[in-house]
Scaffold this active site. Structure first.
Site, PDB file in Angstrom:
ATOM      1  N   GLU A 228       0.871  -1.174   0.000  1.00  0.00           N
ATOM      2  CA  GLU A 228       0.000   0.000   0.000  1.00  0.00           C
ATOM      3  C   GLU A 228       0.905   1.220   0.000  1.00  0.00           C
ATOM      4  O   GLU A 228       1.673   1.422   0.938  1.00  0.00           O
ATOM      5  CB  GLU A 228      -0.894   0.007   1.248  1.00  0.00           C
ATOM      6  CG  GLU A 228      -2.030  -0.984   1.196  1.00  0.00           C
ATOM      7  CD  GLU A 228      -2.912  -0.818  -0.021  1.00  0.00           C
ATOM      8  OE1 GLU A 228      -3.034   0.310  -0.534  1.00  0.00           O
ATOM      9  OE2 GLU A 228      -3.467  -1.835  -0.473  1.00  0.00           O
ATOM     10  N   CYS A 262      -2.290   8.205   4.033  1.00  0.00           N
ATOM     11  CA  CYS A 262      -2.238   7.980   2.582  1.00  0.00           C
ATOM     12  C   CYS A 262      -3.598   8.276   1.967  1.00  0.00           C
ATOM     13  O   CYS A 262      -3.707   8.390   0.753  1.00  0.00           O
ATOM     14  CB  CYS A 262      -1.780   6.561   2.274  1.00  0.00           C
ATOM     15  SG  CYS A 262      -2.816   5.322   3.001  1.00  0.00           S
TER      16      CYS A 262
HETATM   17  C1  UN1 Z   1      -7.459   6.088   7.370  1.00  0.00           C
HETATM   18  O1  UN1 Z   1      -7.652   6.913   6.479  1.00  0.00           O
HETATM   19  O2  UN1 Z   1      -8.116   6.094   8.435  1.00  0.00           O
HETATM   20  O3  UN1 Z   1      -1.175   4.565   5.604  1.00  0.00           O
HETATM   21  C2  UN1 Z   1      -6.456   4.985   7.247  1.00  0.00           C
HETATM   22  C3  UN1 Z   1      -2.294   5.072   5.517  1.00  0.00           C
HETATM   23  C4  UN1 Z   1      -3.447   4.186   5.109  1.00  0.00           C
HETATM   24  C5  UN1 Z   1      -4.473   4.073   6.159  1.00  0.00           C
HETATM   25  C6  UN1 Z   1      -5.455   5.182   6.168  1.00  0.00           C
HETATM   26  N1  UN1 Z   1      -2.921   2.880   4.765  1.00  0.00           N
HETATM   27  O4  UN1 Z   1      -2.460   6.231   5.784  1.00  0.00           O
END
Ligand code: UN1
Length: 457
Positions: A228, A262
């Site tokens: 991710e 993210c």
């Molecule tokens: C969210 O928006 O609550 O690393 C989680 C990150 C994402 C998770 C977002 N994988 O920010």
């Protein structure tokens, strides 16, 4: 070398310092985990379910302490830190049911007697590399499904979130888990690479550059890998939207936890007549985003990168609608910032900066807004704000993001549904929900013929 993490709101506060364990220690941890895995699988669905439920209990029992540690170590505002802890407990509780889920199906043979079975089995040791921004939830949404289906886990947290990960490991131990089923190895690039080289399945969340290297290394070894990566997330606001509501959601997605998700919004696309009212409402909402919402960024380098990008956009002709400065106070703070007139090719409009900074674009109509929204390889989460569900759903079909959020902030995740991006934002299987259970298992097809003379030649 020593791994350290400091309080982003008070850089004089050293949260933890641990010796970097080195690659050999990672290999040893994976070997111990491999030794523990068979027993963990053999213990059965009931034992795994109870153990995961106890981890949820342990997280809940220490909720306030954990939230305070998240605030101190990674600078998350308290309300969001509490939300993350609650989500973490819910994740373990949700996956505590997963050991009982069907692991395959029975099929008819094409001809003749017998049974055809499919059955999913764990890979062995899951190597998890987690970022600092969700220091409890992300390790948990990787580890819980992996463990539910019978894998052992070795987690390498980001250095900035070392104390949170070590505390999570203590709570997992408190829940009575067999030794070596869940291990935390603090570390940096060396430990991360060693883990990718030794694990049987790899899950990574973090920057695009490192993620690509992780995918290459795991693929080279032939082990399953998911990554991710960064997002460059847009919010589309149509003229029929409730502008006050849209501005509130977008401000939360830009400034919440200083934009260090993210899923944060960094591009706001106002369609037609929405532009003026949205600009004004968003400026107001961002100016109201105080410490309880925004908080500091993770370190001085992050702050300097953000302010440097804002300054360079202004030099290239952009206008600061609000923010743009570093407040005079201790800690690594950047004001929630909105810019207009950022040239289309400027890095601020094209790359993830991971801070409370967004650019405002005008689009003549929905078609133009969709072209603009899709013009990025980092298509993770897009929000659409409209009073018409028909319009929003039709737009959702044309957006190539992995997560589309209608009348909601782009940030925020439903932990029981698949999570991931489109194009370059993700690699491999989705995280969370059923997708995670699939990722942490491999299918087998079992053909059964009757034993003895009736069974054919
Ligand atoms: C969210 O928006 O609550 O690393 C989680 C990150 C994402 C998770 C977002 N994988 O920010």
């Amino acid at each position: 070398m020593t791994i350290t993490s400091y309080n982003p709101a008070d850089p004089a506060d050293l949260v933890v310092a641990v010796e970097e364990p080195g690659a050999e220690a990672v290999r040893a941890a994976v070997a111990r985990a491999r030794g523990a895995q068979a027993g963990w699988l053999a213990a059965g669905a009931g034992a795994r379910s109870v153990a995961l439920g106890r981890i949820a209990d342990a997280v809940e029992a220490h909720a306030e302490e954990l939230a305070a540690l998240v605030v101190r170590e990674v600078g998350k505002p308290l309300a969001e830190a509490r939300g993350e802890v609650a989500r973490t407990a819910a994740i373990w509780r949700y996956y505590a049911q997963a050991p009982y889920a069907p692991s395959g199906a029975v099929h008819e043979t094409a001809g003749g007697p017998g049974l055809l079975l499919t059955r999913r089995r764990p890979h062995g040791v899951a190597g998890l590399i987690a970022p600092w921004n969700f220091p409890l939830a992300i390790p948990s949404w990787k580890a819980a499904p992996a463990m539910a289906v019978g894998n052992a886990v070795v987690l390498k947290p980001a250095p900035e979130a070392t104390a949170c990960a070590l505390r999570l490991a203590e709570l997992v131990a408190l829940a009575g888990l067999p030794q070596d089923v869940f291990a935390v190895l603090p570390g940096g690039a060396e430990e991360g690479a060693a883990l990718v080289d030794a694990a049987d399945v790899v899950s990574f969340t973090g920057s695009t550059g490192v993620g690509r290297a992780v995918v290459r290394a795991a693929t080279e070894r032939g082990v399953p890998v998911q990554a991710e990566l960064g997002g460059l997330n847009a919010a589309l606001v149509l003229p029929d939207a409730d502008i006050a509501q849209a501005a509130g959601h977008i401000a939360a997605a830009v400034a919440g936890y200083a934009g260090q998700k993210c899923t944060a919004t960094s591009r706001v696309i106002a369609v037609g007549e929405a532009y003026g009212p949205l600009r004004d409402a968003l400026v107001k909402a961002l100016e109201a985003a105080d410490d309880a919402v925004c908080g500091p960024v993770v370190n001085a380098a992050a702050r300097d990168r953000l302010t440097g990008a804002v300054d360079s956009a202004v030099a290239a002709g952009a206008t600061v609608l609000t923010g743009g400065r570093v407040p005079e106070r201790p800690g690594w703070y950047v004001e929630p910032t909105l810019l207009a007139g950022v040239p289309a090719e400027h890095p601020l409009a094209r790359e993830e900066f991971f801070g409370p900074v967004a650019v405002l674009h005008a689009a003549a109509d929905l078609d133009a807004a969709i072209v603009l929204a899709n013009d990025t390889p980092h298509s993770l989460a897009t929000s659409v704000h409209s009073g018409s569900l028909d319009v929003a759903l039709a737009a959702a079909d044309r957006l190539d993001a992995g997560m589309i959020r209608i009348n909601a902030p782009s940030s925020g995740v439903d932990f029981h549904l698949p999570f991931g991006g489109a194009k370059g934002a993700s690699h491999g299987e989705r995280e969370q929900g059923q997708a995670a259970l699939d990722f942490y298992t491999v299918g087998r097809t079992i053909s059964v013929l009757p034993a003895g003379p009736g069974g054919g030649a």
